[in-house]
Design an enzyme around this catalytic site. Structure first.
Site, PDB file in Angstrom:
ATOM      1  N   THR A 116       0.874  -1.180   0.000  1.00 39.03           N
ATOM      2  CA  THR A 116       0.000   0.000   0.000  1.00 39.03           C
ATOM      3  C   THR A 116       0.910   1.229   0.000  1.00 39.03           C
ATOM      4  OG1 THR A 116      -0.184  -0.397   2.376  1.00 39.03           O
ATOM      5  CG2 THR A 116      -2.144  -0.823   1.073  1.00 39.03           C
ATOM      6  N   GLY A 134      14.247   5.877   6.400  1.00 39.37           N
ATOM      7  CA  GLY A 134      13.923   5.241   5.127  1.00 39.37           C
ATOM      8  C   GLY A 134      13.120   3.979   5.296  1.00 39.37           C
ATOM      9  N   ARG A 156      13.795   6.975  33.035  1.00 43.82           N
ATOM     10  CA  ARG A 156      12.564   7.093  32.223  1.00 43.82           C
ATOM     11  C   ARG A 156      12.804   7.807  30.892  1.00 43.82           C
ATOM     12  NH1 ARG A 156      11.475   7.138  37.289  1.00 43.82           N
ATOM     13  NH2 ARG A 156      11.943   9.352  37.549  1.00 43.82           N
ATOM     14  N   CYS A 181       8.104   1.495   5.303  1.00 44.54           N
ATOM     15  CA  CYS A 181       7.103   1.446   6.388  1.00 44.54           C
ATOM     16  C   CYS A 181       7.092   2.743   7.170  1.00 44.54           C
ATOM     17  CB  CYS A 181       7.420   0.295   7.322  1.00 44.54           C
ATOM     18  SG  CYS A 181       7.682  -1.250   6.453  1.00 44.54           S
ATOM     19  N   LYS A 233      18.966   1.042   6.017  1.00 47.54           N
ATOM     20  CA  LYS A 233      19.428   0.925   7.398  1.00 47.54           C
ATOM     21  C   LYS A 233      20.619  -0.041   7.437  1.00 47.54           C
ATOM     22  CE  LYS A 233      16.211  -2.536   9.220  1.00 47.54           C
ATOM     23  NZ  LYS A 233      15.289  -2.808  10.320  1.00 47.54           N
ATOM     24  N   LYS A 248      -1.417  -0.326  13.730  1.00 43.87           N
ATOM     25  CA  LYS A 248      -0.238  -0.458  12.859  1.00 43.87           C
ATOM     26  C   LYS A 248       0.339   0.926  12.509  1.00 43.87           C
ATOM     27  CE  LYS A 248       2.716  -1.905   9.913  1.00 43.87           C
ATOM     28  NZ  LYS A 248       3.822  -2.777  10.233  1.00 43.87           N
ATOM     29  N   ASN A 259       4.289   2.614  13.778  1.00 46.10           N
ATOM     30  CA  ASN A 259       5.341   3.159  12.924  1.00 46.10           C
ATOM     31  C   ASN A 259       5.451   4.679  13.061  1.00 46.10           C
ATOM     32  OD1 ASN A 259       6.197   0.697  12.142  1.00 46.10           O
ATOM     33  ND2 ASN A 259       5.299   0.733  10.102  1.00 46.10           N
TER      34      ASN A 259
HETATM   35  N1  SAJ Z   1      16.339   4.681  12.290  1.00 46.89           N
HETATM   36  C1  SAJ Z   1      16.998   5.770  12.838  1.00 46.89           C
HETATM   37  N2  SAJ Z   1      17.229   5.792  14.190  1.00 46.89           N
HETATM   38  C2  SAJ Z   1      16.844   4.768  14.995  1.00 46.89           C
HETATM   39  C3  SAJ Z   1      16.159   3.657  14.443  1.00 46.89           C
HETATM   40  C4  SAJ Z   1      15.932   3.633  13.079  1.00 46.89           C
HETATM   41  O1  SAJ Z   1      17.352   6.724  12.129  1.00 46.89           O
HETATM   42  O2  SAJ Z   1      17.123   4.863  16.208  1.00 46.89           O
HETATM   43  C5  SAJ Z   1      16.055   4.648  10.835  1.00 46.89           C
HETATM   44  C6  SAJ Z   1      16.712   3.474  10.100  1.00 46.89           C
HETATM   45  O3  SAJ Z   1      18.039   3.755   9.750  1.00 46.89           O
HETATM   46  C7  SAJ Z   1      15.805   3.366   8.887  1.00 46.89           C
HETATM   47  C8  SAJ Z   1      14.429   3.759   9.454  1.00 46.89           C
HETATM   48  O4  SAJ Z   1      14.673   4.446  10.666  1.00 46.89           O
HETATM   49  O5  SAJ Z   1      16.157   4.301   7.890  1.00 46.89           O
HETATM   50  C9  SAJ Z   1      13.498   2.577   9.710  1.00 46.89           C
HETATM   51  O6  SAJ Z   1      14.207   1.501  10.292  1.00 46.89           O
HETATM   52  P1  SAJ Z   1      13.619   0.622  11.492  1.00 46.89           P
HETATM   53  O7  SAJ Z   1      14.620  -0.398  11.835  1.00 46.89           O
HETATM   54  O8  SAJ Z   1      13.190   1.528  12.602  1.00 46.89           O
HETATM   55  O9  SAJ Z   1      12.286   0.002  10.933  1.00 46.89           O
HETATM   56  P2  SAJ Z   1      11.863  -0.878   9.617  1.00 46.89           P
HETATM   57  O10 SAJ Z   1      11.329   0.065   8.593  1.00 46.89           O
HETATM   58  O11 SAJ Z   1      12.924  -1.805   9.193  1.00 46.89           O
HETATM   59  O12 SAJ Z   1      10.668  -1.745  10.259  1.00 46.89           O
HETATM   60  C10 SAJ Z   1       9.587  -1.076  10.900  1.00 46.89           C
HETATM   61  C11 SAJ Z   1       9.338  -1.736  12.282  1.00 46.89           C
HETATM   62  N3  SAJ Z   1       8.420  -0.927  13.042  1.00 46.89           N
HETATM   63  C12 SAJ Z   1       8.683  -0.497  14.313  1.00 46.89           C
HETATM   64  O13 SAJ Z   1       9.729  -0.740  14.869  1.00 46.89           O
HETATM   65  C13 SAJ Z   1       7.620   0.265  15.023  1.00 46.89           C
HETATM   66  C14 SAJ Z   1       8.780  -3.151  12.068  1.00 46.89           C
HETATM   67  O14 SAJ Z   1       8.445  -3.733  13.323  1.00 46.89           O
HETATM   68  C15 SAJ Z   1       7.543  -3.091  11.167  1.00 46.89           C
HETATM   69  O15 SAJ Z   1       6.999  -4.385  10.949  1.00 46.89           O
HETATM   70  C16 SAJ Z   1       7.955  -2.518   9.834  1.00 46.89           C
HETATM   71  O16 SAJ Z   1       8.426  -1.170  10.079  1.00 46.89           O
HETATM   72  C17 SAJ Z   1       6.755  -2.526   8.900  1.00 46.89           C
HETATM   73  O17 SAJ Z   1       6.699  -3.415   8.024  1.00 46.89           O
HETATM   74  O18 SAJ Z   1       5.842  -1.710   9.077  1.00 46.89           O
END
Ligand code: SAJ
Length: 402
Positions: free
Chosen positions: A84, A254, A243, A257, A319, A203, A207
């Site tokens: 989506t 990026g 906390r 999601c 990432k 959901k 995110n």
């Molecule tokens: N990032 C940061 N700082 C952080 C953590 C991540 O800049 O402290 C960046 C990463 O480099 C990347 C982006 O955020 O560019 C997203 O990476 P991520 O590891 O946070 O998440 P995704 O996109 O790989 O997966 C997420 C997850 N959602 C959450 O943690 C709430 C995953 O559990 C979901 O299933 C997935 O989105 C999805 O399919 O929606």
């Protein structure tokens, strides 16, 4: 084979989910519009990179529990796991969910279970229920319709599919209970019952929450840059508070999601979504800012050394330690820097990818040895112990050195 479950969409979530269900001895038929994907899976192979997925698919196909095709087969449970994306103005595009549902409708019969797993704007499941009953009025309230979002982390999908808790919301109580019974067979995490709208919003909330928290870290990094404070040290110290738990800044957010889902809330509730909308802006701005910093470093080098620098751009993935370049801030920064290129030499590095259609890739050792300016965009493990001589200019946007 007469499948018990038909999965529509064999991508990053649909394929592992299908393999997992099949590994429990349930016949699964996976549908994808891409014939090459279908052929690959029927050979017991996979088209995406994900640890342990190859083995799971190979075994399920070999035992005859998983088959793929381009056309839907009748089953008793249908899973919609299609993308989506959003449209040009950041409005959610549910056309793939609609197309999948349209294909499923002629096969539906009494007591079937229809589940959407795709990330969807609030109200999508009810919309599909209305669509199904308009086309098949004789089935009204005789099938079960539910929403159950996936929440697995790319890179750890096989483990999380089994162990994560799930939120399951039907369009009515019977639907919720039937969907819970379905997931119970292969999920070890808790299964939480709710309604479809809450499950959809849940959901988007998960995110968006992560996006907002990363935006806070990125905002801090911009403030610290001006204030002459090491943001990584600052966050480590602030997180010693019992906390406080600040996430890590980086070169932007990026993936398909976290950089996408918050828009599904913002576009429907623009007046109310102040923090969510602003966080998207901050995280996008951070990538733009990083690209500007590279251009600035390049100009300063020229003024100081009276020659053009060579520049290593380290990382393209969205990432660390993955090969996925979709919606990648690092890729965006590389593109922007190259748009500003004059006669400098650039070394583009991505150790998780063999080759790229547009960028000529260089080995990380060679790039860091040859370049005058080294820009760390993604904190890949390979970059963490590189020996870099002191005269080099290093821009560390992702905390390689912290
Ligand atoms: N990032 C940061 N700082 C952080 C953590 C991540 O800049 O402290 C960046 C990463 O480099 C990347 C982006 O955020 O560019 C997203 O990476 P991520 O590891 O946070 O998440 P995704 O996109 O790989 O997966 C997420 C997850 N959602 C959450 O943690 C709430 C995953 O559990 C979901 O299933 C997935 O989105 C999805 O399919 O929606």
């Amino acid at each position: 084979m007469t499948p018990k479950v038909t999965t529509v969409g064999l991508g990053y979530i649909g394929l592992p989910t299908s393999a997992l269900i099949a590994s429990n001895g349930v016949e699964v038929f996976g549908v994808d519009i891409n014939p090459e994907v279908v052929e690959t899976i029927n050979q017991g192979k996979i088209h995406i990179v994900e640890p342990d997925l190859g083995d799971a698919v190979a075994q399920a196909v070999e035992k005859g529990y998983l088959k793929a095709g381009t056309k839907i087969k009748a089953a008793s449970t249908y899973l919609v796991v299609v993308p989506t994306p959003f449209k040009g103005n950041h409005e959610p595009d549910i056309s793939y969910v609609e197309a999948a549902t349209k294909e499923i409708i002629p096969h539906l019969k009494e007591d079937d279970l229809y589940i959407i797993e795709s990330t969807s704007p609030v109200g999508t499941t009810e919309k599909m229920r209305d669509y199904i009953y308009t086309e098949r009025p004789e089935l009204e309230n005789k099938i079960q319709i539910a929403y159950c979002p996936e929440r697995v982390l790319p890179g750890n999908v096989i483990y999380e599919l089994v162990h994560n808790d799930r939120v399951i919301g039907g369009v009515d109580e019977a639907s919720t209970q039937k969907a819970i019974a379905f997931y119970k067979d292969f999920v070890k995490g808790e299964l939480y019952a709710t309604n479809a709208r809450t499950a959809e919003m849940c959901k988007l909330t998960e995110n968006s929450s992560r996006d907002v928290q990363i935006a806070f870290a990125n905002e801090l990094s911009l403030i610290c840059d001006k204030a002459g404070i090491n943001v990584w040290e600052l966050i480590d110290l602030a997180n010693k508070h019992p906390r406080v738990n600040i996430l890590q800044p980086g070169c932007g957010v990026g993936g398909h999601c976290i950089a996408v889902d918050p828009y599904f809330i913002v576009s429907e509730f623009p007046m109310e979504s102040q923090i969510i909308g602003k966080s998207r802006e901050i995280n996008n701005y951070k990538s733009f800012w990083c690209a500007e910093q590279v251009v600035k470093a390049k100009q300063e080098f020229e003024l100081k050394h009276h020659r053009k620098p060579s520049i290593a751009l380290m990382g393209l993935a969205f990432k660390p330690n993955i090969d996925d370049l979709r919606e990648s801030p690092a890729k965006y920064i590389v593109q922007r820097v190259l748009q500003n290129a004059q006669d400098e030499d650039y070394y583009i590095v991505e150790p998780n990818v063999e080759s790229h259609q547009i960028f000529k890739l260089t080995d990380y050792d060679e790039a860091t040895k040859k370049a005058d300016i080294i820009v760390f965009l993604v904190a890949h493990n390979e970059f963490k112990n590189l020996e870099i001589s002191e005269e080099k200019v290093v821009l560390d946007f992702c905390g390689i050195y912290k």
